[in-house]
Design an enzyme around this catalytic site. Structure first.
Site, PDB file in Angstrom:
ATOM      1  N   GLY A  11      -1.484 -63.367  64.471  1.00  0.00           N
ATOM      2  CA  GLY A  11      -2.014 -62.216  63.741  1.00  0.00           C
ATOM      3  C   GLY A  11      -0.893 -61.317  63.265  1.00  0.00           C
ATOM      4  O   GLY A  11       0.103 -61.773  62.709  1.00  0.00           O
ATOM      5  N   GLY A  12      -1.046 -60.016  63.523  1.00  0.00           N
ATOM      6  CA  GLY A  12      -0.076 -59.030  63.051  1.00  0.00           C
ATOM      7  C   GLY A  12       1.320 -59.254  63.583  1.00  0.00           C
ATOM      8  O   GLY A  12       2.299 -58.784  62.991  1.00  0.00           O
ATOM      9  N   GLY A  60      24.273 -79.967  37.029  1.00  0.00           N
ATOM     10  CA  GLY A  60      23.987 -78.572  37.342  1.00  0.00           C
ATOM     11  C   GLY A  60      24.359 -78.229  38.772  1.00  0.00           C
ATOM     12  O   GLY A  60      24.714 -77.077  39.078  1.00  0.00           O
ATOM     13  N   ALA A  61      24.297 -79.229  39.635  1.00  0.00           N
ATOM     14  CA  ALA A  61      24.619 -78.970  41.040  1.00  0.00           C
ATOM     15  C   ALA A  61      26.091 -78.600  41.198  1.00  0.00           C
ATOM     16  O   ALA A  61      26.461 -77.860  42.109  1.00  0.00           O
ATOM     17  CB  ALA A  61      24.265 -80.187  41.891  1.00  0.00           C
TER      18      ALA A  61
HETATM   19  C1  HXC Z   1      -6.167 -57.018  73.732  1.00  0.00           C
HETATM   20  C2  HXC Z   1      -5.577 -59.052  74.575  1.00  0.00           C
HETATM   21  C3  HXC Z   1      -5.315 -59.525  73.281  1.00  0.00           C
HETATM   22  C4  HXC Z   1      -5.503 -58.646  72.192  1.00  0.00           C
HETATM   23  C5  HXC Z   1      -4.902 -61.118  74.680  1.00  0.00           C
HETATM   24  N1  HXC Z   1      -5.322 -60.073  75.406  1.00  0.00           N
HETATM   25  N2  HXC Z   1      -4.896 -60.819  73.374  1.00  0.00           N
HETATM   26  N3  HXC Z   1      -5.984 -57.799  74.793  1.00  0.00           N
HETATM   27  N4  HXC Z   1      -5.919 -57.409  72.462  1.00  0.00           N
HETATM   28  N5  HXC Z   1      -5.247 -59.019  70.963  1.00  0.00           N
HETATM   29  C6  HXC Z   1      -5.441 -59.992  76.858  1.00  0.00           C
HETATM   30  C7  HXC Z   1      -6.594 -60.835  77.380  1.00  0.00           C
HETATM   31  O1  HXC Z   1      -7.762 -60.069  77.374  1.00  0.00           O
HETATM   32  C8  HXC Z   1      -6.111 -61.121  78.797  1.00  0.00           C
HETATM   33  O2  HXC Z   1      -6.313 -59.981  79.590  1.00  0.00           O
HETATM   34  C9  HXC Z   1      -4.624 -61.260  78.645  1.00  0.00           C
HETATM   35  O3  HXC Z   1      -4.296 -60.610  77.413  1.00  0.00           O
HETATM   36  C10 HXC Z   1      -4.185 -62.694  78.544  1.00  0.00           C
HETATM   37  O4  HXC Z   1      -4.979 -63.356  77.560  1.00  0.00           O
HETATM   38  P1  HXC Z   1      -5.626 -64.785  77.797  1.00  0.00           P
HETATM   39  O5  HXC Z   1      -6.561 -65.009  76.673  1.00  0.00           O
HETATM   40  O6  HXC Z   1      -6.150 -64.897  79.195  1.00  0.00           O
HETATM   41  O7  HXC Z   1      -4.347 -65.705  77.710  1.00  0.00           O
HETATM   42  P2  HXC Z   1      -4.199 -67.143  77.050  1.00  0.00           P
HETATM   43  O8  HXC Z   1      -5.307 -68.037  77.506  1.00  0.00           O
HETATM   44  O9  HXC Z   1      -2.800 -67.572  77.360  1.00  0.00           O
HETATM   45  O10 HXC Z   1      -4.361 -66.932  75.482  1.00  0.00           O
HETATM   46  C11 HXC Z   1      -3.442 -66.134  74.767  1.00  0.00           C
HETATM   47  C12 HXC Z   1      -3.960 -65.880  73.349  1.00  0.00           C
HETATM   48  C13 HXC Z   1      -5.398 -65.309  73.408  1.00  0.00           C
HETATM   49  C14 HXC Z   1      -3.966 -67.200  72.561  1.00  0.00           C
HETATM   50  C15 HXC Z   1      -2.973 -64.957  72.660  1.00  0.00           C
HETATM   51  O11 HXC Z   1      -5.368 -64.214  74.330  1.00  0.00           O
HETATM   52  C16 HXC Z   1      -5.890 -64.831  72.107  1.00  0.00           C
HETATM   53  O12 HXC Z   1      -6.333 -65.625  71.275  1.00  0.00           O
HETATM   54  N6  HXC Z   1      -5.854 -63.503  71.921  1.00  0.00           N
HETATM   55  C17 HXC Z   1      -6.409 -62.892  70.710  1.00  0.00           C
HETATM   56  C18 HXC Z   1      -5.521 -63.152  69.529  1.00  0.00           C
HETATM   57  C19 HXC Z   1      -6.024 -62.396  68.347  1.00  0.00           C
HETATM   58  O13 HXC Z   1      -7.009 -62.776  67.712  1.00  0.00           O
HETATM   59  N7  HXC Z   1      -5.381 -61.242  68.107  1.00  0.00           N
HETATM   60  C20 HXC Z   1      -5.754 -60.324  67.058  1.00  0.00           C
HETATM   61  C21 HXC Z   1      -5.178 -60.859  65.799  1.00  0.00           C
HETATM   62  S1  HXC Z   1      -5.619 -59.898  64.431  1.00  0.00           S
HETATM   63  P3  HXC Z   1      -6.491 -60.038  81.167  1.00  0.00           P
HETATM   64  O14 HXC Z   1      -6.842 -58.655  81.544  1.00  0.00           O
HETATM   65  O15 HXC Z   1      -7.571 -61.045  81.415  1.00  0.00           O
HETATM   66  O16 HXC Z   1      -5.178 -60.473  81.704  1.00  0.00           O
HETATM   67  C22 HXC Z   1      -4.258 -59.050  64.110  1.00  0.00           C
HETATM   68  C23 HXC Z   1      -4.391 -58.303  62.860  1.00  0.00           C
HETATM   69  C24 HXC Z   1      -3.174 -57.482  62.562  1.00  0.00           C
HETATM   70  O17 HXC Z   1      -3.311 -59.102  64.800  1.00  0.00           O
HETATM   71  C25 HXC Z   1      -2.774 -57.640  61.144  1.00  0.00           C
HETATM   72  C26 HXC Z   1      -1.642 -56.729  60.784  1.00  0.00           C
HETATM   73  C27 HXC Z   1      -0.996 -57.190  59.539  1.00  0.00           C
END
Ligand code: HXC
Length: 510
Positions: free
Chosen positions: A169-170, A404-405
């Site tokens: 994501g971001g 050209g290269a």
């Molecule tokens: C808040 C988050 C989080 C997030 C993970 N966590 N991503 N908390 N915001 N974006 C937290 C989980 O709740 C969890 O908390 C801990 O981090 C570990 O995550 P897990 O899922 O248990 O770990 P894992 O299985 O290793 O998976 C990692 C991951 C997955 C692939 C990164 O967490 C995931 O898909 N996260 C969401 C990714 C996402 O969609 N992000 C937003 C993108 S949009 P606990 O308390 O259980 O430890 C974006 C837009 C911005 O970024 C654009 C700007 C240009």
């Protein structure tokens, strides 16, 4: 008083534990170090000065008011690498998955501002799940503020990103605007949208590794400049890279004592180029025999292997090497090679790193795939990058420099400062076969005549001397004295002064 001091220690101890022992263990179980362990492997022992250890998020939605963790998922500060100042931030996956909140972004922004003000490189260690979902637009705003600072720092201080876990994501766009991205194999991946979203939108089924693992980004997308087997190796290699780079665009190049004399002859180079012009040889040999102690830090070694780019030193001072690689596609210039080398040349020019170019190129790659893919514009990127560069440019043509290269590869006409050729050089519009088939088309059925025309063409044009007669080549040099001649040229150019006409910025063909 004693109690107050103890309270500070306690608060520090809590902050150092990040998301707690269970999550730290989970991190280790995945073969990853924690954010703090990474920083201590990156920096000189005991030099890390941490900022904002007690910063917490300010969110209240979704029960967040009850879950505040000091540091808020990113460790920031500065220290030294072999005694030289660097700023570093490391995403802490044990705290909300390293996700970016408003407060977390504020810590990174503060560090970026400090790095820019104090003119030292900034290194970001990524292991994070993107925007903090509970914070919504505050997190998005935070990202954009970080991006803006990446843009302002570009070309002023080196910015390096090391991806050591998820980067989604971001989180992807800040690294994308830094100078170099490196990844750790098997534990890191980068994508804008993950496998689940991909499945929903395009119905493709891919794993995270297939979508954005180190192999994909170093060989296919060219997003990453290199990959390493584990956290420690990656961090040690970042230390090595930092040693090559100036701290900023106004800082002098780092100098390291050179123990290898530059005036020794290297007879192996005299026989490196095979007699048969269609036989390959490894141009890396030439780079390693020119660089001090053969020390060469290659950039994008797994992508567009028909051109080699990377850093070395000559007489202790950093040099950027660019070289066509006859071992791959005969060293031809295609879109990927042009883009790869153009970006490298521009980095060197930003940071006043002299460029040494070795040329053995049969031309641009013909074909619909290349033309449809924008070869004209991609080739122009390299042409533009060399032409706008004002750093010292030393060029050595080892064999082919066709069409050209020839022009593109730091020729005299693009303000090459010192241009040499080996006696094996062939500087011409094209190779003998193609040339004879065009200018003697009427004789094509007559093998003897074609052989005679070919011999005449080879004798006249396939040598360095036609170019040398015009001064396009400053000298024809013995291969065995390449290191000495390059070192002398770089010494001559050490205080080179050249600037381009004033402009707001150029309009490189992107
Ligand atoms: C808040 C988050 C989080 C997030 C993970 N966590 N991503 N908390 N915001 N974006 C937290 C989980 O709740 C969890 O908390 C801990 O981090 C570990 O995550 P897990 O899922 O248990 O770990 P894992 O299985 O290793 O998976 C990692 C991951 C997955 C692939 C990164 O967490 C995931 O898909 N996260 C969401 C990714 C996402 O969609 N992000 C937003 C993108 S949009 P606990 O308390 O259980 O430890 C974006 C837009 C911005 O970024 C654009 C700007 C240009």
């Amino acid at each position: 008083m004693h109690t107050i001091l103890e309270q500070l220690e306690q608060r520090r101890a809590v902050a150092r534990m990040g998301g707690g022992q269970k999550r730290i263990d989970a991190q280790h179980a995945k073969g990853k170090l924690t954010a703090r362990e990474r920083i201590s492997a990156l920096l000189d022992h005991g030099t890390f000065e941490e900022f904002d250890m007690f910063v917490e998020h300010r969110a209240t939605d979704f029960g967040m008011a009850d879950t505040r963790i000091p540091g808020d998922g990113v460790v920031t500060g500065w220290g030294t690498v072999n005694g030289r100042k660097v700023f570093v931030f490391a995403k802490d996956f044990t705290v909300f998955g390293g996700s970016l909140s408003e407060a977390h972004a504020g810590k990174i922004m503060k560090l970026q501002d400090m790095a820019l003000k104090n003119r030292a490189p900034i290194i970001g260690l990524y292991d994070a799940g993107g925007a903090r979902i509970q914070e919504g637009v505050a997190a998005l705003g935070g990202y954009a503020e970080v991006f803006q600072r990446n843009i302002l720092a570009s070309g002023v201080i080196p910015q390096i990103s090391l991806i050591m876990g998820p980067c989604a994501g971001g989180d992807v766009y800040s690294p994308a605007m830094t100078d170099f991205i490196f990844m750790v194999r098997d534990t890191s991946y980068m994508f804008v949208t993950g496998p689940d979203v991909v499945k929903t939108v395009t119905n493709e089924t891919v794993t995270a590794e297939e979508l954005g693992g180190a192999r994909i980004h170093t060989t296919k997308s060219s997003i990453a400049d290199g990959a390493f087997d584990n956290d420690i190796e990656a961090l040690l290699q970042m230390r090595r890279l930092i040693d090559f780079l100036p701290l900023s665009n106004t800082d002098p190049l780092p100098e390291i004592a050179c123990l290898q004399p530059v005036d020794a002859v290297d007879m192996a180079l005299d026989t490196l180029v095979p007699d048969n012009p269609n036989k390959p040889y490894d141009i890396r040999e030439v780079i390693q025999r020119t660089a001090d102690d053969g020390d060469f830090f290659e950039i994008q070694d797994a992508f567009a292997k028909n051109i080699v780019t990377g850093f070395g030193r000559v007489e202790g001072r950093t040099v950027g090497f660019v070289a066509n690689q006859p071992m791959v596609l005969a060293g031809v210039l295609d879109s990927d090679a042009s883009r790869k080398a153009a970006r490298f040349v521009r980095f060197c020019d930003c940071f006043n790193i002299p460029i040494v170019t070795f040329v053995d190129v049969p031309g641009f790659l013909p074909g619909t795939a290349q033309e449809y893919g924008g070869l004209i514009k991609h080739g122009a990127k390299l042409l533009f990058a060399y032409g706008e560069a004002t750093v010292p440019k030393v060029t050595i043509i080892t064999r082919k420099a066709y069409g050209g290269a020839y022009d593109v590869m730091a020729s005299k006409h693009l303000r090459g400062d010192v241009n040499y050729a080996w006696p094996t050089a062939q500087i011409a519009v094209m190779g003998a076969k193609g040339a004879v088939e065009i200018i003697h088309r009427k004789d094509i059925g007559d093998a003897d005549k074609i052989a005679a025309h070919t011999k005449a063409y080879e004798e006249r044009f396939l040598s360095p001397f036609v170019a040398a007669e015009r001064g396009y080549i400053d000298d024809v040099i013995m291969p065995h004295s390449t290191r000495r001649r390059v070192a002398k040229a770089l010494k001559l150019l050490a205080k080179k002064q050249l600037s381009n006409p004033w402009k707001k910025h150029d309009n490189i063909p992107l």
